[in-house]
Design an enzyme around this catalytic site. Sequence first.
Site, PDB file in Angstrom:
ATOM      1  CD  GLU A   1      -2.772   1.100   2.525  1.00 21.08           C
ATOM      2  OE1 GLU A   1      -2.757   0.170   3.301  1.00 21.08           O
ATOM      3  OE2 GLU A   1      -3.504   2.165   2.465  1.00 21.08           O
TER       4      GLU A   1
ATOM      5  NE  ARG B   1       3.921  -8.000  10.966  1.00 20.70           N
ATOM      6  CZ  ARG B   1       3.413  -7.308   9.842  1.00 20.70           C
ATOM      7  NH1 ARG B   1       2.606  -8.020   9.145  1.00 20.70           N
ATOM      8  NH2 ARG B   1       3.967  -6.233   9.400  1.00 20.70           N
TER       9      ARG B   1
ATOM     10  CE  LYS C   1       3.176  -0.058   5.029  1.00 20.48           C
ATOM     11  NZ  LYS C   1       2.571   0.141   3.795  1.00 20.48           N
TER      12      LYS C   1
HETATM   13  P1  ATP Z   1      -0.143  -1.788   6.756  1.00 23.66           P
HETATM   14  O1  ATP Z   1      -0.489  -1.594   8.299  1.00 23.66           O
HETATM   15  O2  ATP Z   1      -0.289  -0.442   6.228  1.00 23.66           O
HETATM   16  O3  ATP Z   1      -0.984  -2.659   5.995  1.00 23.66           O
HETATM   17  P2  ATP Z   1       1.975  -3.372   5.970  1.00 23.66           P
HETATM   18  O4  ATP Z   1       3.547  -3.273   6.658  1.00 23.66           O
HETATM   19  O5  ATP Z   1       1.153  -4.641   6.028  1.00 23.66           O
HETATM   20  O6  ATP Z   1       1.255  -2.153   6.649  1.00 23.66           O
HETATM   21  P3  ATP Z   1       1.568  -3.337   3.072  1.00 23.66           P
HETATM   22  O7  ATP Z   1       2.186  -2.089   2.100  1.00 23.66           O
HETATM   23  O8  ATP Z   1       0.404  -3.573   3.045  1.00 23.66           O
HETATM   24  O9  ATP Z   1       2.193  -2.794   4.485  1.00 23.66           O
HETATM   25  O10 ATP Z   1       2.734  -4.543   3.001  1.00 23.66           O
HETATM   26  C1  ATP Z   1       2.936  -5.035   1.586  1.00 23.66           C
HETATM   27  C2  ATP Z   1       3.298  -6.495   1.845  1.00 23.66           C
HETATM   28  O11 ATP Z   1       4.620  -6.578   2.477  1.00 23.66           O
HETATM   29  C3  ATP Z   1       2.041  -7.271   2.366  1.00 23.66           C
HETATM   30  O12 ATP Z   1       1.922  -8.304   1.643  1.00 23.66           O
HETATM   31  C4  ATP Z   1       2.639  -7.589   3.856  1.00 23.66           C
HETATM   32  O13 ATP Z   1       2.194  -8.549   4.010  1.00 23.66           O
HETATM   33  C5  ATP Z   1       4.311  -7.672   3.557  1.00 23.66           C
HETATM   34  N1  ATP Z   1       4.947  -7.348   4.801  1.00 23.66           N
HETATM   35  C6  ATP Z   1       4.532  -6.042   5.448  1.00 23.66           C
HETATM   36  N2  ATP Z   1       5.179  -6.272   6.888  1.00 23.66           N
HETATM   37  C7  ATP Z   1       6.062  -7.381   6.726  1.00 23.66           C
HETATM   38  C8  ATP Z   1       7.104  -7.974   7.569  1.00 23.66           C
HETATM   39  N3  ATP Z   1       7.304  -7.439   8.832  1.00 23.66           N
HETATM   40  N4  ATP Z   1       7.349  -9.322   7.321  1.00 23.66           N
HETATM   41  C9  ATP Z   1       7.024  -9.784   6.187  1.00 23.66           C
HETATM   42  N5  ATP Z   1       6.407  -9.216   5.165  1.00 23.66           N
HETATM   43  C10 ATP Z   1       5.770  -8.126   5.376  1.00 23.66           C
END
Ligand code: ATP
Length: 581
Positions: A37, A262, A272
Amino acid sequence: MALEESAPASNFIANIIAADNASGKWDGRVVTRFPPEPNGYLHIGHAKSICLNFGLAADNQGTCHLRFDDTNPAKEEQEYLDSIIADVKWLGFDWGEHLYYASDYFEQLYEFALKLISEGKAYVDDLSAEEIRAHRGTLTRPGQNSPYRERSVDENLDLFERMKAGEFDEGSRVLRAKIDMAHPNMVMRDPTLYRIRKMAHHRTGDAWVIYPMYDFTHCLSDSIERITHSICTLEFEDNRALYDWVLDQLEVYHPQQIEFARLNLEFTMMSKRKLLELVNEGHVEGWDDPRMPTLIGMRRRGFTPESIRLFCERIGVGKKSSWIDMYWLEKAVRDDLNTKAPRVMGVLDPLKLVIDNYPEGRVEEFECPYYPDDPPAMGTRPVPFSRELYVERDDFMEEPYKKFWRLAPGQEVRLRWAYYVTCTEVVKDDAGEVKEVHCTYDPESKGGGTPDGRRVKGTIHWISAAHAIPAEVRLYDRLFSVANPGGHKDKDYREFLNPDSLMVMPNARLEPSLGSANIDTRYQFERRGYFCLDAKDTTAEKPVFNRIVTLRDSWAKILEQQKREEARRKREARKKKKKKK
Ligand code: ATP
Ligand code: MG
């Protein structure tokens, strides 16, 4: 957590894909996606997901899409979008022509919503967000149906079209799936599919005032793009039921959602929202602050994409949530740079050293290998030597402790690549601070040995004062002083910001070869760590170097030191108390 350094990443998802390829489930196709996002900068957690998705595609001659999940106009910006594109490229991955935006599917998604409504599977609800929450029930108590749940298809179609036309206020109505308010999985209790947001979108402008929710958008975007394996993090395990429900009801192409754990990294944070707070409140310089866990910060600090990929490979992919010690990230950087980084000399905290018996005005040049383990690999550079040098302040002790083998009155030490010197005199300023150290050198010890085979235990680095390049050097430490700063119930994470996370050495002196330092080269300053030029703050007048990582894991030692220091303070406090009595 203990990791096997050389073990291949155990990867249950790779096994699923191998089985699917064997059974012909997807006709041998492998299509994954990374769906950020655009509401912030990418961090090391995202890197895990990027490496996983692009890696699996590459391993299976498949493709990986980069798709912006841009359904929330309130938080999304072009700046973030551009940075994400740059960061994924920098990490070394290529999506080819497969760059997509969920916002490009808004029209299609709207049609899908109309279909659900027509089939009695979605309804417009007039309850407020608060009322919806109150009706939702709990894990142990079923929810209650909304009084608007039984509206006719025609009324729902009419209301939804008018929502789209902008007739209603934000928050006054939503579109919900009609599933089951008593469902044991809370996600399935008539989830919201659309809401009203009267806000311009960074790509679609004012075209829309209703925006689809994540759970509705994501599965359908995957379906439209004919993704095979939709890989996401464990928090979405409960959402899988809804993912499947939407695709089943609409009878469209149906990818498989697979969840993995994660990345949680100690001494930093991945949220974030909190990272944005750190930026906005000025706790760090920006998203690209070298202490941030963001890719742009790590890149500025000097981390290589190879080291981050190596780290992601080593931590592997599992189903169980775990915490990774920062040691493993730094270890990957050290392992990557060890064979790549030319060795040079830099004095971070200079102390003048004068060799009284070395002729004034004489300059010798030593041809020093950039990579002493294998000199032909990287060649050599000339390093000038003269009567006045700089050495590291902490390489001198007036009253040395027992096994201090470096500079001390009467003690002989080796100057790296050059001569043996013996300390003869200490000059102090009015405040009693050591200003200069005087030595004599042994001309017979040129190159670092003597004909009599005399051995010295210490070797220190140095810079010829007249030839030195003044520089600012920035040393970084953990951003937080505890492993899980966000995990303390009654304490705010800001309380755990490490006050010593940035240490500036404004008067560093570097060897002349670094005058033409390359912005893309990482150097090892012997005995001090790995460094690179700061691309942002370096000027023609003054280079600024960032320390990427120390040579050894010093954190364990620091913790120990802190404990000792604390114990000492307590002892002294007790003594004082006693005296008073
Ligand atoms: P938000 O709370 O804004 O959704 P987010 O960290 O999930 O934050 P996204 O932009 O939705 O942000 O993440 C993009 C991709 O990265 C998603 O598929 C998410 O699962 C993956 N991702 C985010 N944080 C992690 C992490 N700590 N470890 C592994 N994958 C991650
Ligand atoms: Mg997310």
